[in-house]
Motif scaffolding. Sequence first.
Motif, PDB file in Angstrom:
ATOM      1  N   GLY A 164     -94.004 -42.647 -30.493  1.00  0.00           N
ATOM      2  CA  GLY A 164     -92.811 -42.541 -29.666  1.00  0.00           C
ATOM      3  C   GLY A 164     -93.053 -42.676 -28.184  1.00  0.00           C
ATOM      4  N   GLN A 165     -94.265 -43.103 -27.776  1.00  0.00           N
ATOM      5  CA  GLN A 165     -94.593 -43.149 -26.350  1.00  0.00           C
ATOM      6  C   GLN A 165     -94.286 -44.494 -25.700  1.00  0.00           C
ATOM      7  OE1 GLN A 165     -98.596 -41.789 -25.630  1.00  0.00           O
ATOM      8  NE2 GLN A 165     -98.306 -39.878 -26.763  1.00  0.00           N
ATOM      9  N   THR A 166     -94.178 -45.549 -26.489  1.00  0.00           N
ATOM     10  CA  THR A 166     -93.855 -46.871 -25.944  1.00  0.00           C
ATOM     11  C   THR A 166     -92.834 -47.556 -26.855  1.00  0.00           C
ATOM     12  OG1 THR A 166     -95.666 -47.956 -27.137  1.00  0.00           O
ATOM     13  CG2 THR A 166     -96.137 -47.161 -24.895  1.00  0.00           C
ATOM     14  N   ALA A 167     -92.167 -48.551 -26.275  1.00  0.00           N
ATOM     15  CA  ALA A 167     -91.218 -49.360 -27.037  1.00  0.00           C
ATOM     16  C   ALA A 167     -91.290 -50.794 -26.552  1.00  0.00           C
ATOM     17  CB  ALA A 167     -89.801 -48.823 -26.893  1.00  0.00           C
ATOM     18  N   VAL A 168     -91.154 -51.737 -27.476  1.00  0.00           N
ATOM     19  CA  VAL A 168     -91.101 -53.160 -27.140  1.00  0.00           C
ATOM     20  C   VAL A 168     -89.648 -53.598 -27.249  1.00  0.00           C
ATOM     21  CG1 VAL A 168     -91.897 -55.469 -27.729  1.00  0.00           C
ATOM     22  CG2 VAL A 168     -93.415 -53.506 -28.056  1.00  0.00           C
ATOM     23  N   VAL A 169     -89.138 -54.224 -26.192  1.00  0.00           N
ATOM     24  CA  VAL A 169     -87.743 -54.646 -26.162  1.00  0.00           C
ATOM     25  C   VAL A 169     -87.684 -56.138 -25.857  1.00  0.00           C
ATOM     26  CG1 VAL A 169     -87.399 -54.157 -23.708  1.00  0.00           C
ATOM     27  CG2 VAL A 169     -85.455 -54.031 -25.274  1.00  0.00           C
ATOM     28  N   GLY A 170     -86.644 -56.800 -26.375  1.00  0.00           N
ATOM     29  CA  GLY A 170     -86.513 -58.244 -26.198  1.00  0.00           C
ATOM     30  C   GLY A 170     -87.109 -59.038 -27.340  1.00  0.00           C
ATOM     31  N   VAL A 171     -87.492 -58.343 -28.420  1.00  0.00           N
ATOM     32  CA  VAL A 171     -88.061 -59.015 -29.586  1.00  0.00           C
ATOM     33  C   VAL A 171     -87.020 -59.981 -30.167  1.00  0.00           C
ATOM     34  CG1 VAL A 171     -88.999 -58.662 -31.909  1.00  0.00           C
ATOM     35  CG2 VAL A 171     -89.511 -57.016 -30.076  1.00  0.00           C
ATOM     36  N   PRO A 172     -87.424 -61.196 -30.532  1.00  0.00           N
ATOM     37  CA  PRO A 172     -86.449 -62.154 -31.073  1.00  0.00           C
ATOM     38  C   PRO A 172     -85.734 -61.626 -32.313  1.00  0.00           C
ATOM     39  CG  PRO A 172     -88.532 -63.243 -30.575  1.00  0.00           C
ATOM     40  CD  PRO A 172     -88.774 -61.772 -30.422  1.00  0.00           C
ATOM     41  N   HIS A 173     -84.453 -61.916 -32.399  1.00  0.00           N
ATOM     42  CA  HIS A 173     -83.657 -61.585 -33.584  1.00  0.00           C
ATOM     43  C   HIS A 173     -83.618 -62.848 -34.427  1.00  0.00           C
ATOM     44  CE1 HIS A 173     -80.496 -60.215 -36.187  1.00  0.00           C
ATOM     45  NE2 HIS A 173     -80.329 -59.078 -35.511  1.00  0.00           N
ATOM     46  N   TRP A 174     -84.534 -62.928 -35.395  1.00  0.00           N
ATOM     47  CA  TRP A 174     -84.744 -64.191 -36.090  1.00  0.00           C
ATOM     48  C   TRP A 174     -83.559 -64.617 -36.934  1.00  0.00           C
ATOM     49  CZ3 TRP A 174     -88.056 -67.146 -34.009  1.00  0.00           C
ATOM     50  CH2 TRP A 174     -89.172 -66.612 -33.348  1.00  0.00           C
ATOM     51  N   THR A 175     -82.801 -63.678 -37.437  1.00  0.00           N
ATOM     52  CA  THR A 175     -81.595 -64.053 -38.185  1.00  0.00           C
ATOM     53  C   THR A 175     -80.584 -64.724 -37.261  1.00  0.00           C
ATOM     54  OG1 THR A 175     -81.917 -62.189 -39.698  1.00  0.00           O
ATOM     55  CG2 THR A 175     -79.712 -63.172 -39.608  1.00  0.00           C
ATOM     56  N   ALA A 176     -80.399 -64.150 -36.074  1.00  0.00           N
ATOM     57  CA  ALA A 176     -79.473 -64.738 -35.108  1.00  0.00           C
ATOM     58  C   ALA A 176     -79.970 -66.095 -34.631  1.00  0.00           C
ATOM     59  CB  ALA A 176     -79.294 -63.789 -33.917  1.00  0.00           C
ATOM     60  N   ILE A 177     -81.272 -66.225 -34.448  1.00  0.00           N
ATOM     61  CA  ILE A 177     -81.843 -67.497 -33.985  1.00  0.00           C
ATOM     62  C   ILE A 177     -81.589 -68.608 -35.006  1.00  0.00           C
ATOM     63  CG2 ILE A 177     -84.034 -68.685 -33.559  1.00  0.00           C
ATOM     64  CD1 ILE A 177     -84.986 -66.037 -32.255  1.00  0.00           C
ATOM     65  N   ALA A 178     -81.836 -68.317 -36.265  1.00  0.00           N
ATOM     66  CA  ALA A 178     -81.624 -69.332 -37.306  1.00  0.00           C
ATOM     67  C   ALA A 178     -80.151 -69.736 -37.379  1.00  0.00           C
ATOM     68  CB  ALA A 178     -82.103 -68.787 -38.647  1.00  0.00           C
ATOM     69  N   LEU A 179     -79.277 -68.741 -37.298  1.00  0.00           N
ATOM     70  CA  LEU A 179     -77.851 -69.027 -37.405  1.00  0.00           C
ATOM     71  C   LEU A 179     -77.352 -69.830 -36.215  1.00  0.00           C
ATOM     72  CD1 LEU A 179     -75.552 -68.515 -39.350  1.00  0.00           C
ATOM     73  CD2 LEU A 179     -75.075 -66.363 -38.166  1.00  0.00           C
ATOM     74  N   MET A 180     -77.739 -69.436 -35.011  1.00  0.00           N
ATOM     75  CA  MET A 180     -77.269 -70.136 -33.813  1.00  0.00           C
ATOM     76  C   MET A 180     -77.888 -71.526 -33.678  1.00  0.00           C
ATOM     77  SD  MET A 180     -74.886 -69.033 -31.849  1.00  0.00           S
ATOM     78  CE  MET A 180     -74.060 -68.819 -33.427  1.00  0.00           C
ATOM     79  N   THR A 181     -79.107 -71.677 -34.116  1.00  0.00           N
ATOM     80  CA  THR A 181     -79.712 -73.014 -34.086  1.00  0.00           C
ATOM     81  C   THR A 181     -78.885 -73.971 -34.936  1.00  0.00           C
ATOM     82  OG1 THR A 181     -81.935 -72.104 -33.745  1.00  0.00           O
ATOM     83  CG2 THR A 181     -81.777 -74.353 -34.581  1.00  0.00           C
ATOM     84  N   SER A 182     -78.451 -73.499 -36.099  1.00  0.00           N
ATOM     85  CA  SER A 182     -77.642 -74.336 -36.984  1.00  0.00           C
ATOM     86  C   SER A 182     -76.276 -74.642 -36.365  1.00  0.00           C
ATOM     87  CB  SER A 182     -77.462 -73.618 -38.328  1.00  0.00           C
ATOM     88  OG  SER A 182     -76.578 -74.322 -39.160  1.00  0.00           O
ATOM     89  N   TRP A 183     -75.592 -73.622 -35.832  1.00  0.00           N
ATOM     90  CA  TRP A 183     -74.256 -73.841 -35.259  1.00  0.00           C
ATOM     91  C   TRP A 183     -74.323 -74.740 -34.027  1.00  0.00           C
ATOM     92  CZ3 TRP A 183     -69.298 -72.008 -36.662  1.00  0.00           C
ATOM     93  CH2 TRP A 183     -69.250 -71.217 -37.799  1.00  0.00           C
ATOM     94  N   LEU A 184     -75.267 -74.492 -33.139  1.00  0.00           N
ATOM     95  CA  LEU A 184     -75.345 -75.284 -31.903  1.00  0.00           C
ATOM     96  C   LEU A 184     -75.836 -76.705 -32.178  1.00  0.00           C
ATOM     97  CD1 LEU A 184     -76.708 -72.582 -29.445  1.00  0.00           C
ATOM     98  CD2 LEU A 184     -74.415 -73.586 -29.472  1.00  0.00           C
ATOM     99  N   ASP A 185     -76.664 -76.872 -33.194  1.00  0.00           N
ATOM    100  CA  ASP A 185     -77.055 -78.224 -33.592  1.00  0.00           C
ATOM    101  C   ASP A 185     -75.831 -78.981 -34.109  1.00  0.00           C
ATOM    102  OD1 ASP A 185     -79.036 -80.308 -34.147  1.00  0.00           O
ATOM    103  OD2 ASP A 185     -78.596 -79.871 -36.249  1.00  0.00           O
ATOM    104  N   GLY A 186     -74.944 -78.263 -34.806  1.00  0.00           N
ATOM    105  CA  GLY A 186     -73.707 -78.887 -35.255  1.00  0.00           C
ATOM    106  C   GLY A 186     -72.832 -79.327 -34.099  1.00  0.00           C
ATOM    107  N   VAL A 187     -72.784 -78.515 -33.019  1.00  0.00           N
ATOM    108  CA  VAL A 187     -72.036 -78.905 -31.821  1.00  0.00           C
ATOM    109  C   VAL A 187     -72.643 -80.169 -31.226  1.00  0.00           C
ATOM    110  CG1 VAL A 187     -71.413 -78.230 -29.471  1.00  0.00           C
ATOM    111  CG2 VAL A 187     -71.294 -76.541 -31.324  1.00  0.00           C
TER     112      VAL A 187
END
Length: 524
Positions: A180-203
């Motif tokens: 509980g002494q440290t935390a890593v923040v900003g880690v990629p949300h891989w589910t969101a990345i996969a979904l947005m890559t697909s939607w934005l590629d469609g755009v």
Amino acid sequence: MRHGLAMGALLALLSTTQLACVVGPRFTTCPGEGGRPWLRLDSDHYTLHTDLAAEEAREAMRTLERTRAAILTSMWPQALGQQMTKLDVYVLQNPREFEGLYPRRVRAFFFRSDNEALIVLSGRPDRWERTFSGMSLASSSPLNHELAHYLSAYPLSRQPRWLSEGLAEYLETLRLSRDGQTAVVGVPHWTAIALMTSWLDGVRRGLARGWTIQRVLQWDRTLEAREQDKEVGANYAGSWLLVHWLLNERPQPFAEYLALLNQGVAPEQALARTLPELTSPSLDSVLYEYLRNRRFVQRTVSVPPVGTAFIEEPLDDAQVHAVRSKLAALGAHLAHREPFITNRRKVAKDELDEALRLNPTGLLALSVKLRAAPAHEHVAIGRSAVEAHPHESEAWELLGAALRNEPTATEEREAAYREALRLDPRNANAARELAWLFVTQGRHAEALPLARWAVSLAPWSPNALDTLAMALAGSGACEEARQAEHRALEFIEEEGSPELEQLLRQRIAGLEDGTLCVASPPDA
């Protein structure tokens, strides 16, 4: 995911409505029926109700406290010492019981009202964090997501939906060290990345059928009710992408945008002044390139030590039935179709009836009885509450509510709310009620600090904001009153309450045309 409704009104409905006998879920059993014992753990920041084993419940409380400190340290360190309402957390040990009670799309949720804020989770605390794959340490946590909704309300008094969900998705992947002494923040949300890559590629390829990232920024609040799960998922993923990109690629204008929101500036105005790029047609391609380049900056923060002291006590059968009634009522609220809604309401009513039968003098029993009783019985019920529970803030608050229609009992009502606040200074509802009492008496100077305190404790409460607006108006602070009323209106529009919305619009009009407020002259 966050939702709101007046739980008191819902419980009143359940206590008075006769429903047909419909087969519904029967989740968990009371200790008296041979079921698992339930515990209540109270710390400075949480009240945890759970049927987890005792040691797992204690570990859950330690996780709650550490996660709170990690989220605030990572995002809003200035709020670490801020007074907040105590958060109720309900944890069902068995995830299947959770799944049987709530709609399929819900895996955890945050709920708030004028009277409370709560989170509902399931499973043992060591299973709250789930890795995206066996090839990566990256993980997501429903606790992080829902706790982010609660905590972000304090430093950010105004949040459009994309920002609210984007911050929660961003913090969902926060990873706390074992000690509980440290935390890593900003880690990629891989589910969101996969979904947005697909939607934005469609755009990019002209295959998106009119969808752009602007749909996320203009979040259609009817999507959930219409069960448009695909578009809802795109909104969550797009919100994560927007927040992650802004924090990494546009940190200064994003910080300015958040500062304006916290000053009460309308979200559209704040966006136009600080981040006009978000309305540009090129935003889709900019975000697509951000995903392709994978420049996902992570940072490690030191988390300050936190106190993990708490009081632990078992719940009796009446209290367990009351808890289950509330959880079932929330299940009915989250649903959008029959027979699910009717089933959960039936379960909630049955559980509530049993709680009242087992303990008719409990606070829950008396509060439900008050709402269902004719007006001439209210005072007696309120006084019986403080007689049975003289050391409970909620009992004195109940007495204050019971005296609301007694014009000759204003002094007793004031004393009841003062006692409620003495017993629990963080009782936001008691502070708001006392402030409103003073507003109706023209005691605006006394009302103002109480109203500010109520809003600081429950910044999401439209009633607290409305009370503050009227106290400010009576003090001559017309512009600040108008801003507070607009913030109240935003929450009302979000939750859907036509009568309150009309009232607030009338008050805003009165503040703007001078009939509700006359500005105080500037100091000489």
